[in-house]
Design a protein around this motif. Structure first.
Motif, PDB file in Angstrom:
ATOM      1  N   PRO A 158      -7.839   2.550   1.278  1.00  0.00           N
ATOM      2  CA  PRO A 158      -8.579   1.407   1.553  1.00  0.00           C
ATOM      3  C   PRO A 158      -7.904   0.561   1.275  1.00  0.00           C
ATOM      4  O   PRO A 158      -8.095  -1.134   1.778  1.00  0.00           O
ATOM      5  CB  PRO A 158      -8.867   1.880  -0.206  1.00  0.00           C
ATOM      6  CG  PRO A 158      -9.121   3.091  -0.474  1.00  0.00           C
ATOM      7  CD  PRO A 158      -8.328   3.761   0.651  1.00  0.00           C
ATOM      8  N   GLN A 159      -6.215   0.447   0.391  1.00  0.00           N
ATOM      9  CA  GLN A 159      -6.064  -0.323   0.880  1.00  0.00           C
ATOM     10  C   GLN A 159      -5.652  -1.267   2.321  1.00  0.00           C
ATOM     11  O   GLN A 159      -5.528  -2.293   2.791  1.00  0.00           O
ATOM     12  CB  GLN A 159      -3.945  -0.038   0.748  1.00  0.00           C
ATOM     13  CG  GLN A 159      -4.692   0.173  -0.943  1.00  0.00           C
ATOM     14  CD  GLN A 159      -4.150   1.339  -0.771  1.00  0.00           C
ATOM     15  OE1 GLN A 159      -4.755   2.276   0.071  1.00  0.00           O
ATOM     16  NE2 GLN A 159      -3.904   2.082  -2.010  1.00  0.00           N
ATOM     17  N   LEU A 160      -5.553  -0.896   3.385  1.00  0.00           N
ATOM     18  CA  LEU A 160      -5.139  -0.637   4.467  1.00  0.00           C
ATOM     19  C   LEU A 160      -5.846  -1.788   5.284  1.00  0.00           C
ATOM     20  O   LEU A 160      -6.180  -2.832   5.673  1.00  0.00           O
ATOM     21  CB  LEU A 160      -4.915  -0.024   5.326  1.00  0.00           C
ATOM     22  CG  LEU A 160      -4.637   0.438   6.423  1.00  0.00           C
ATOM     23  CD1 LEU A 160      -3.371  -0.730   7.100  1.00  0.00           C
ATOM     24  CD2 LEU A 160      -4.698   1.549   7.937  1.00  0.00           C
ATOM     25  N   LEU A 161      -7.754  -1.117   4.911  1.00  0.00           N
ATOM     26  CA  LEU A 161      -8.825  -1.268   5.144  1.00  0.00           C
ATOM     27  C   LEU A 161      -9.076  -3.298   4.445  1.00  0.00           C
ATOM     28  O   LEU A 161      -9.238  -4.072   4.777  1.00  0.00           O
ATOM     29  CB  LEU A 161     -10.063  -0.796   4.932  1.00  0.00           C
ATOM     30  CG  LEU A 161     -10.288   0.506   5.750  1.00  0.00           C
ATOM     31  CD1 LEU A 161     -11.217   1.075   5.536  1.00  0.00           C
ATOM     32  CD2 LEU A 161      -9.914   0.492   7.648  1.00  0.00           C
ATOM     33  N   ALA A 162      -8.427  -3.180   3.133  1.00  0.00           N
ATOM     34  CA  ALA A 162      -8.193  -4.511   2.499  1.00  0.00           C
ATOM     35  C   ALA A 162      -7.454  -5.121   2.992  1.00  0.00           C
ATOM     36  O   ALA A 162      -8.274  -6.740   3.674  1.00  0.00           O
ATOM     37  CB  ALA A 162      -8.369  -3.799   1.245  1.00  0.00           C
ATOM     38  N   ALA A 214       1.230  -1.134  -0.268  1.00  0.00           N
ATOM     39  CA  ALA A 214      -0.022   0.212   0.031  1.00  0.00           C
ATOM     40  C   ALA A 214       1.289   1.408  -0.009  1.00  0.00           C
ATOM     41  O   ALA A 214       1.973   1.472   0.615  1.00  0.00           O
ATOM     42  CB  ALA A 214      -0.682  -0.210   1.188  1.00  0.00           C
ATOM     43  N   GLY A 215       0.348   2.568  -0.432  1.00  0.00           N
ATOM     44  CA  GLY A 215       1.054   3.840  -0.371  1.00  0.00           C
ATOM     45  C   GLY A 215       0.507   4.024   0.799  1.00  0.00           C
ATOM     46  O   GLY A 215       0.395   4.331   1.631  1.00  0.00           O
TER      47      GLY A 215
END
Length: 317
Positions: A290-294, A164-165
């Motif tokens: 969104p990447q972290l939650l994913a 993730a960024g």
């Protein structure tokens, strides 16, 4: 996770007491609830640790486990002379206890100094999934397709958070922190599985390994680190860690894994990384991207898949 085919109910689990009746069920539920409380406290571990991340790792380890040991000593003192007998346990119990507590936290506090806390949290919280996999490898266990599928989902979650960024952008400079966090997951999962072999040892006996861990941490600190006098805020952070995630949580988890519903605890443990990451986001240590939650969703889904009940054969009742 209460199906009897779960690997956590293998021969490594404590045997049922002959003649036990339904009257023992409330105590089992109480032990399971103690494990739930431990999981909740561990959800705050990463956030509380950020308040002391600038302190030497072994100094933090020694300080927090000294507080936990004092907490356990107070509990033993309430039992009078019988309290000291709780410290008598097999040599293997001491090795597993001290190795698990010291090894995990030495690596964890180091990881927080070498990598962002959200990355350390997600990687180290692979331990619930590893517990399932290691339990399946014990005598009487069986590694099923769902276990492998859950493991792949968990690894996908780790890859997602590292790829993730923004606030969680991976960096080669953090490689040692990532490895330390992975070591945390391996050590704690091994510790939790092996604890099932020492079910006869009371939870109060954790005071002994806590004291030994504090002593080892102090020895390492004096040998390799410079002592840093904590600020008032850091002192409060050490106290909160010692009383909560490092203190009460370990005594509760020890009791829960020996007398509670371990398969259910394994499933509930996957809520810890979600709670941990959400608290870090609320405190501003990570962005709720969104990447972290994913990533959290994938790790959680991996645990649920790995611990899903097996379908009975057709025609079975």
């Amino acid at each position: 996770m209460s199906d009897t085919t779960s690997p956590a109910t293998s021969d490594a689990a404590p045997r049922a007491v002959p003649g036990a009746t339904s009257s023992t069920r409330p105590s089992r539920r109480a032990a399971t609830l103690a494990g739930v409380a431990a999981i909740g406290l561990w959800g705050s571990f990463a956030l509380l640790s950020t308040s002391v991340s600038s302190l030497p790792p072994l100094q933090v380890l020694a300080s927090t486990f000294a507080i936990a040991a004092l907490l356990g000593a107070a509990q033993l003192a309430r039992r009078g002379r019988g309290g000291l007998s709780a410290l008598r346990q097999p040599l293997g119990g001491w090795i597993v206890g001290v190795g698990g507590l010291f090894g995990y936290h030495a690596l964890y506090f180091y990881a927080l100094t070498a990598a962002p806390p959200v990355q350390v949290s997600v990687i180290s919280y692979l331990w619930p999934l590893l517990i399932v996999l290691l339990s399946a490898a014990l005598p009487g266990g069986r590694l099923r397709l769902r276990h492998l599928a859950g493991a792949l989902l968990g690894l996908a979650g780790v890859w997602t958070v590292l790829a993730a960024g923004g606030a969680v952008r991976p960096s080669a400079a953090h490689a040692t922190g990532y490895l330390a966090a992975l070591g945390c997951a391996l050590i704690w999962s091994t510790y939790s599985v092996l604890q099932r072999r020492f079910a006869e040892v009371p939870a109060d006996a954790v005071a002994g390994p806590c004291a030994a861990t504090a002593a080892l941490g102090l020895a390492g600190h004096l040998a390799f680190e410079r002592t840093v006098v904590p600020t008032a805020g850091q002192a409060l952070g050490l106290l909160a860690l010692g009383l909560g995630p490092v203190g009460v949580a370990f005594f509760a988890w020890d009791h829960a894994t020996k007398h509670g519903d371990v398969p259910q605890l394994g499933a509930l443990s996957y809520g810890a990384p979600v709670l941990s990451t959400l608290l870090l986001c609320l405190a501003g240590h990570a962005e709720a991207s969104p990447q972290l939650l994913a990533a959290c969703a994938l790790v959680t889904a991996g645990g649920l898949v790995a611990t899903a009940p097996s379908r009975p054969p057709r025609g079975a009742r």
